[in-house]
Design an enzyme around this catalytic site. Structure first.
Site, PDB file in Angstrom:
ATOM      1  N   CYS A  51      -1.724  11.239   4.934  1.00  0.00           N
ATOM      2  CA  CYS A  51      -1.232  11.426   6.302  1.00  0.00           C
ATOM      3  C   CYS A  51      -0.544  12.785   6.410  1.00  0.00           C
ATOM      4  O   CYS A  51       0.260  13.151   5.557  1.00  0.00           O
ATOM      5  CB  CYS A  51      -0.259  10.302   6.661  1.00  0.00           C
ATOM      6  SG  CYS A  51       0.340  10.452   8.356  1.00  0.00           S
ATOM      7  N   CYS A  55       7.168  11.885   7.222  1.00  0.00           N
ATOM      8  CA  CYS A  55       8.166  10.803   7.222  1.00  0.00           C
ATOM      9  C   CYS A  55       8.706  10.615   5.793  1.00  0.00           C
ATOM     10  O   CYS A  55       7.931  10.264   4.882  1.00  0.00           O
ATOM     11  CB  CYS A  55       7.544   9.515   7.728  1.00  0.00           C
ATOM     12  SG  CYS A  55       6.585   9.756   9.245  1.00  0.00           S
ATOM     13  N   CYS A  58       7.871   7.530   3.499  1.00  0.00           N
ATOM     14  CA  CYS A  58       6.529   6.935   3.464  1.00  0.00           C
ATOM     15  C   CYS A  58       5.691   7.313   2.246  1.00  0.00           C
ATOM     16  O   CYS A  58       5.537   8.490   1.904  1.00  0.00           O
ATOM     17  CB  CYS A  58       5.768   7.304   4.732  1.00  0.00           C
ATOM     18  SG  CYS A  58       4.199   6.413   4.854  1.00  0.00           S
ATOM     19  N   CYS A  95      -2.148  -7.440  11.694  1.00  0.00           N
ATOM     20  CA  CYS A  95      -1.765  -6.087  12.086  1.00  0.00           C
ATOM     21  C   CYS A  95      -2.459  -5.068  11.182  1.00  0.00           C
ATOM     22  O   CYS A  95      -2.315  -5.109   9.961  1.00  0.00           O
ATOM     23  CB  CYS A  95      -0.252  -5.923  12.008  1.00  0.00           C
ATOM     24  SG  CYS A  95       0.275  -4.249  12.413  1.00  0.00           S
ATOM     25  N   CYS A 127      -2.930  -6.667  16.309  1.00  0.00           N
ATOM     26  CA  CYS A 127      -1.997  -5.559  16.473  1.00  0.00           C
ATOM     27  C   CYS A 127      -2.531  -4.380  15.659  1.00  0.00           C
ATOM     28  O   CYS A 127      -3.148  -4.596  14.611  1.00  0.00           O
ATOM     29  CB  CYS A 127      -0.623  -5.996  15.954  1.00  0.00           C
ATOM     30  SG  CYS A 127       0.618  -4.699  16.014  1.00  0.00           S
ATOM     31  N   CYS A 187       5.166  -3.225  20.230  1.00  0.00           N
ATOM     32  CA  CYS A 187       5.877  -3.679  19.037  1.00  0.00           C
ATOM     33  C   CYS A 187       6.606  -2.448  18.514  1.00  0.00           C
ATOM     34  O   CYS A 187       5.960  -1.463  18.151  1.00  0.00           O
ATOM     35  CB  CYS A 187       4.876  -4.202  18.005  1.00  0.00           C
ATOM     36  SG  CYS A 187       5.613  -4.491  16.378  1.00  0.00           S
ATOM     37  N   ARG A 259      10.963  -9.555  13.733  1.00  0.00           N
ATOM     38  CA  ARG A 259      10.238  -9.721  12.471  1.00  0.00           C
ATOM     39  C   ARG A 259      11.034  -9.168  11.289  1.00  0.00           C
ATOM     40  O   ARG A 259      11.340  -7.972  11.248  1.00  0.00           O
ATOM     41  CB  ARG A 259       8.874  -9.007  12.552  1.00  0.00           C
ATOM     42  CG  ARG A 259       8.045  -9.493  13.723  1.00  0.00           C
ATOM     43  CD  ARG A 259       6.648  -8.896  13.772  1.00  0.00           C
ATOM     44  NE  ARG A 259       6.074  -9.131  15.091  1.00  0.00           N
ATOM     45  CZ  ARG A 259       5.419 -10.239  15.468  1.00  0.00           C
ATOM     46  NH1 ARG A 259       5.227 -11.217  14.602  1.00  0.00           N
ATOM     47  NH2 ARG A 259       4.952 -10.370  16.695  1.00  0.00           N
TER      48      ARG A 259
HETATM   49  N1  SAM Z   1       1.135   6.035  10.830  1.00  0.00           N
HETATM   50  C1  SAM Z   1       1.552   5.094  11.784  1.00  0.00           C
HETATM   51  C2  SAM Z   1       2.948   5.355  12.285  1.00  0.00           C
HETATM   52  O1  SAM Z   1       3.740   5.964  11.605  1.00  0.00           O
HETATM   53  O2  SAM Z   1       3.249   4.904  13.403  1.00  0.00           O
HETATM   54  C3  SAM Z   1       1.454   3.657  11.318  1.00  0.00           C
HETATM   55  C4  SAM Z   1       1.825   3.213   9.922  1.00  0.00           C
HETATM   56  S1  SAM Z   1       3.537   3.375   9.478  1.00  0.00           S
HETATM   57  C5  SAM Z   1       3.441   3.059   7.752  1.00  0.00           C
HETATM   58  C6  SAM Z   1       4.379   1.991  10.232  1.00  0.00           C
HETATM   59  C7  SAM Z   1       5.864   1.837  10.015  1.00  0.00           C
HETATM   60  O3  SAM Z   1       6.115   1.287   8.738  1.00  0.00           O
HETATM   61  C8  SAM Z   1       6.730   3.063  10.049  1.00  0.00           C
HETATM   62  O4  SAM Z   1       7.054   3.479  11.337  1.00  0.00           O
HETATM   63  C9  SAM Z   1       7.975   2.603   9.325  1.00  0.00           C
HETATM   64  O5  SAM Z   1       8.893   2.053  10.251  1.00  0.00           O
HETATM   65  C10 SAM Z   1       7.456   1.513   8.389  1.00  0.00           C
HETATM   66  N2  SAM Z   1       7.544   1.954   6.998  1.00  0.00           N
HETATM   67  C11 SAM Z   1       6.747   2.862   6.401  1.00  0.00           C
HETATM   68  N3  SAM Z   1       7.114   3.045   5.112  1.00  0.00           N
HETATM   69  C12 SAM Z   1       8.176   2.246   4.887  1.00  0.00           C
HETATM   70  C13 SAM Z   1       9.006   2.009   3.751  1.00  0.00           C
HETATM   71  N4  SAM Z   1       8.830   2.645   2.609  1.00  0.00           N
HETATM   72  N5  SAM Z   1       9.998   1.098   3.870  1.00  0.00           N
HETATM   73  C14 SAM Z   1      10.188   0.461   5.046  1.00  0.00           C
HETATM   74  N6  SAM Z   1       9.445   0.636   6.147  1.00  0.00           N
HETATM   75  C15 SAM Z   1       8.448   1.531   6.086  1.00  0.00           C
HETATM   76  C1  DTB Z   2       6.467  -2.365  10.445  1.00  0.00           C
HETATM   77  O1  DTB Z   2       7.466  -2.153  11.153  1.00  0.00           O
HETATM   78  N1  DTB Z   2       6.521  -2.650   9.161  1.00  0.00           N
HETATM   79  C2  DTB Z   2       5.205  -2.785   8.602  1.00  0.00           C
HETATM   80  C3  DTB Z   2       4.304  -2.681   9.859  1.00  0.00           C
HETATM   81  N2  DTB Z   2       5.230  -2.348  10.897  1.00  0.00           N
HETATM   82  C4  DTB Z   2       3.155  -1.775   9.881  1.00  0.00           C
HETATM   83  C5  DTB Z   2       4.940  -1.752   7.541  1.00  0.00           C
HETATM   84  C6  DTB Z   2       5.898  -1.836   6.385  1.00  0.00           C
HETATM   85  C7  DTB Z   2       5.499  -0.844   5.358  1.00  0.00           C
HETATM   86  C8  DTB Z   2       6.321  -0.983   4.115  1.00  0.00           C
HETATM   87  C9  DTB Z   2       6.012   0.052   3.091  1.00  0.00           C
HETATM   88  C10 DTB Z   2       4.641   0.010   2.486  1.00  0.00           C
HETATM   89  O2  DTB Z   2       4.123  -1.093   2.139  1.00  0.00           O
HETATM   90  O3  DTB Z   2       4.056   1.089   2.310  1.00  0.00           O
HETATM   91 FE1  SF4 Z   3       2.015   8.915   8.326  1.00  0.00          FE
HETATM   92 FE2  SF4 Z   3       3.533   7.243   6.937  1.00  0.00          FE
HETATM   93 FE3  SF4 Z   3       4.628   8.697   8.854  1.00  0.00          FE
HETATM   94 FE4  SF4 Z   3       2.922   6.689   9.521  1.00  0.00          FE
HETATM   95  S1  SF4 Z   3       4.924   6.479   8.531  1.00  0.00           S
HETATM   96  S2  SF4 Z   3       2.964   8.763  10.350  1.00  0.00           S
HETATM   97  S3  SF4 Z   3       1.518   6.798   7.754  1.00  0.00           S
HETATM   98  S4  SF4 Z   3       3.702   9.494   6.956  1.00  0.00           S
END
Ligand code: SAM
Ligand code: DTB
Ligand code: SF4
Length: 314
Positions: A51, A55, A58, A95, A127, A187, A259
């Site tokens: 990506c 973030c 992530c 989702c 979703c 959501c 959730r």
């Molecule tokens: N790329 C898209 C976005 O950012 O909207 C969708 C996928 S993203 C992984 C969805 C959400 O997962 C993020 O907004 C964040 O709130 C949550 N998330 C991602 N990595 C995480 C982590 N290591 N621990 C907790 N929540 C996480």
């Molecule tokens: C959300 O708020 N939490 C979920 C879902 N929406 C997409 C994602 C959690 C991701 C946790 C870290 C991972 O597994 O990479």
């Molecule tokens: Fe990309 Fe992860 Fe950020 Fe979603 S949360 S925009 S997958 S870097």
């Protein structure tokens, strides 16, 4: 929406003694929801890694060296098989997440639309969380039968630039507005434990509560620290902070499904029970979230038995 919820009121709710806070949340919960039912939602990572966003939490950002499986958009059949397995395990919502900055046009988006249609055909709520999207794309998702679009605000507007620099808080809110304008449910939730203050948490919940329309689904995530990311060695958050955030969200977003999301695996049964008492009425089930391990289906099934809770729609 007619009544705005003031930041002062939010502070007052969040900072009351936990006994009063949880009591108030449970009282609100019982006015709007079945008290003992929890929705099971299963995640699928339909496009993993690389990506372009930064973030800091992530695993899927291309900027950090993390140990994850990377793959392009999965074939339709693979995702249908995952959705069927999720349904068989009791999930009523599926989702699909993609590590995109924004939704691409063309064959990939067409395939995502087919995935949405297939999940809806299975009788599940569908979703997706695909990054930023344009009005035309939102309309096509709505036409495919999409139930909700996940797009988290993550934290307060003030703290946000400490965590993400490749897009703004305003970009996030615009996407949420685009989703709502297409008639798709929003959501949107937060991550706790990024290094934010209590004020940041309260402000984030304040922002969610004052979205118009309010989100129908609010994931409360605790940071799952990922090795290789800038937040990889942050300590696990105090579970009572999660309880406070859930209870506060329940009070000011009375109709939303709250959730208990990432970070649940690190919580004890008693800590999770407190979250349900505070008004959480959904969990993510399945062995994996997107890239990290989740509490196992066996452990969840034992938890439901011990707590006497039921899964929604079963
Ligand atoms: N790329 C898209 C976005 O950012 O909207 C969708 C996928 S993203 C992984 C969805 C959400 O997962 C993020 O907004 C964040 O709130 C949550 N998330 C991602 N990595 C995480 C982590 N290591 N621990 C907790 N929540 C996480
Ligand atoms: C959300 O708020 N939490 C979920 C879902 N929406 C997409 C994602 C959690 C991701 C946790 C870290 C991972 O597994 O990479
Ligand atoms: Fe990309 Fe992860 Fe950020 Fe979603 S949360 S925009 S997958 S870097």
């Amino acid at each position: 929406m007619d009544i705005l919820i003031s930041l002062d009121r939010l502070h007052q709710i969040y900072r009351q003694p936990i006994t009063s806070l949880v009591f108030e949340a449970q009282t609100v919960h019982r006015q709007h929801h079945q008290p003992d039912a929890v929705q099971l939602c299963t995640l699928a990572n339909i496009k993993s890694g690389r990506c372009p966003e930064d973030c800091k939490y992530c695993a899927q950002s291309a900027r950090y060296d993390t140990d994850i499986e990377e793959y392009p958009l999965l074939p339709l059949e693979t995702v249908i098989a995952q959705a069927k397995a999720a349904k068989a395990s009791g999930a009523t919502r599926f989702c699909m997440g993609a590590a995109w900055r924004q939704v691409p046009d063309g064959p990939q988006f067409d395939r995502v639309l087919e995935m949405v249609e297939a999940v809806v055909d299975l009788g599940m709520e569908a979703c997706v969380t695909l990054g930023m999207l344009r009005p035309e794309q939102a309309r096509r998702l709505a036409a495919a039968g999409l139930t909700a679009y996940n797009h988290n605000i993550d934290t307060s507007e003030e703290f946000y630039p400490e965590i993400i620099t490749t897009r703004t808080y305003r970009d996030r809110l615009t996407t949420i507005e685009t989703v709502a304008a297409a008639g798709i449910q929003v959501c949107s939730g937060v991550i706790l434990g990024l290094g934010e203050t209590e004020d940041d948490r309260i402000e984030a919940i304040h922002t969610l509560a004052n979205l118009d329309p309010q989100p129908t689904s609010v994931p409360i995530n605790a940071l799952a620290p990922i090795e290789g990311t800038p937040l990889g060695d942050r300590p696990v958050i105090d579970p009572l902070i999660i309880v406070r955030a859930i209870a506060t969200a329940r009070i000011v977003l009375p109709k939303a499904v709250i959730r208990l999301s990432a970070g649940r695996r690190a919580m004890s049964l008693a800590e999770q029970s407190l979250c349900f008492l505070a008004g959480a009425n959904s969990i993510f089930t399945g062995d994996k979230l997107l890239t990290t391990a989740n509490q196992t289906l066996d452990a969840d099934s034992e938890m439901f038995d011990r707590l006497g809770l039921t899964a929604w729609g079963r």
